[in-house]
Design a protein around this motif. Structure first.
Motif, PDB file in Angstrom:
ATOM      1  N   PRO A   1       5.795  -7.150   8.405  1.00 37.23           N
ATOM      2  CA  PRO A   1       5.695  -8.523   8.933  1.00 37.23           C
ATOM      3  C   PRO A   1       4.386  -8.794   9.669  1.00 37.23           C
ATOM      4  O   PRO A   1       4.046  -9.957   9.908  1.00 37.23           O
ATOM      5  N   LEU A   2       3.645  -7.738  10.015  1.00 36.71           N
ATOM      6  CA  LEU A   2       2.360  -7.917  10.694  1.00 36.71           C
ATOM      7  C   LEU A   2       1.170  -7.734   9.757  1.00 36.71           C
ATOM      8  O   LEU A   2       0.033  -7.614  10.208  1.00 36.71           O
ATOM      9  N   SER A   3       1.426  -7.734   8.443  1.00 37.07           N
ATOM     10  CA  SER A   3       0.317  -7.553   7.502  1.00 37.07           C
ATOM     11  C   SER A   3      -0.700  -8.690   7.619  1.00 37.07           C
ATOM     12  O   SER A   3      -1.897  -8.490   7.382  1.00 37.07           O
ATOM     13  N   TYR A   4      -0.234  -9.886   7.984  1.00 40.71           N
ATOM     14  CA  TYR A   4      -1.154 -11.016   8.126  1.00 40.71           C
ATOM     15  C   TYR A   4      -2.101 -10.817   9.305  1.00 40.71           C
ATOM     16  O   TYR A   4      -3.185 -11.407   9.338  1.00 40.71           O
ATOM     17  N   VAL A   5      -1.701  -9.994  10.277  1.00 43.22           N
ATOM     18  CA  VAL A   5      -2.610  -9.671  11.379  1.00 43.22           C
ATOM     19  C   VAL A   5      -3.790  -8.875  10.845  1.00 43.22           C
ATOM     20  O   VAL A   5      -4.949  -9.113  11.224  1.00 43.22           O
TER      21      VAL A   5
END
Length: 324
Positions: free
Chosen positions: A26-30
């Protein structure tokens, strides 16, 4: 005018991932935002601000980066509600982002809203920024890509359903780039909220889902009401690249200020592992991804042709059997 580059990172592990995302982190966009910020720093643009509903989680992912190279972080106040199975779920919260910034941006600062899966290759042209500042809004018109792909009648129908009115010259705007003054944002947000309400109500009838549908409808309404709008794609402010797609020669993208890679998120996440953005390394990997994409497209076309040929052969045999 000053620029405020920002991107949305909405974290919800229970929601459907983006349609073009293969990474279930879920933090890949970071990680993608880290790459974007590195590229912004290289071309001398302001630091990227990540607006997120999960500032503690995002801050943890950024902790290993030197403070001077780290994106800024702002807490997003979510002001919309929608089912978590909605396609492009997280992107809908751009409406909350625009609402929040319309009330907080200084009068001399323009919002530069970017998707995280982008890189900055060149500084934005100062003349273009001034034109957008005078007009109030700069947006990326991708009608020439969307209309042929889905049929102009279907796309226009969706826009007018969401806008809840007939539009004079319906256009489809990409959600990866928006340049707007605070005053223009304050005009846009109420229209976007109205089109968002229609979008939710009419969602089962729509072929297109996501922030582009209701923001495009709102921009069309504003233009019909007399709002000036600069189409930034004509200035090569941004280009949308799909690996293997022949829509544009790859060399064309080298002259764009920003390149959007909706299908290249993994490439950007790998680039984020480096402390600085190096264009030649990026282009080398992009070319490889593009060639692989060309091969995939070619194999799919061959498979479709073989399938059609088999169906035709089967049909001919069936007809002969019936006649006999």
């Amino acid at each position: 005018m000053k620029l405020f580059p920002c991107t949305l990172v909405y974290v919800d592990a229970d929601a459907n991932p983006g349609a073009n995302s293969t990474n279930r982190d879920p933090l890949s966009y970071v990680n993608q935002a880290i790459c974007l910020n590195n590229s912004l720093r290289r071309v001398g643009m302001p630091t990227l601000t990540i607006m997120t509903n999960a500032p503690v989680l995002v801050a943890g992912r950024l902790a290993s980066i030197a403070p001077e190279k780290r994106p800024a972080l702002t807490t997003l106040t979510a002001t919309i509600d929608l089912p978590k199975e909605t396609p492009f779920y997280a992107a809908h919260f751009k409406l909350a982002l625009m609402d929040q910034l319309a009330a907080t941006l200084p009068a001399d600062t323009m919002l530069l809203l970017l998707d995280a899966d982008m890189v900055a290759m060149l500084p934005l042209d100062r003349d273009l920024i001034e034109r957008c500042a005078l007009a109030g809004i700069g947006a990326f018109d991708i009608s020439d890509q969307v209309f042929p792909a889905y049929g102009s009648e279907r796309v226009v129908a969706d826009l007018e359903i969401v806008a809840n009115r007939r539009l004079r010259n319906p256009r489809w705007y990409g959600g990866e780039f928006l340049l707007a003054t605070p005053a223009a944002l304050r005009r846009l947000v109420p229209r976007a909220r109205a089109s968002y309400a229609s979008y939710l109500r009419e969602s089962p009838r729509l072929r297109h889902h996501g922030d582009e549908a209701f923001v495009s409808a709102a921009l069309n309404v504003l233009v019909d009401e007399g709002q000036s709008l600069i189409e930034v794609g004509a200035y090569q402010a941004v280009g949308r690249h799909w690996a293997g797609n022949n829509y544009r020669d790859v060399r064309w993208f080298r002259c764009c200020s920003f390149v959007h890679l909706p299908g290249g998120k993994a490439l950007l996440e790998k680039e984020a592992r480096f402390g600085d953005f190096v264009p030649e390394r990026f282009w080398r990997r992009l070319r490889v991804a593009h060639l692989r994409g060309r091969v995939r497209h070619a194999l799919k076309r061959i498979a479709r042709c073989l399938s059609v040929e088999r169906i035709a052969t089967w049909s001919a045999c069936a007809m002969r059997s019936v006649k006999s």
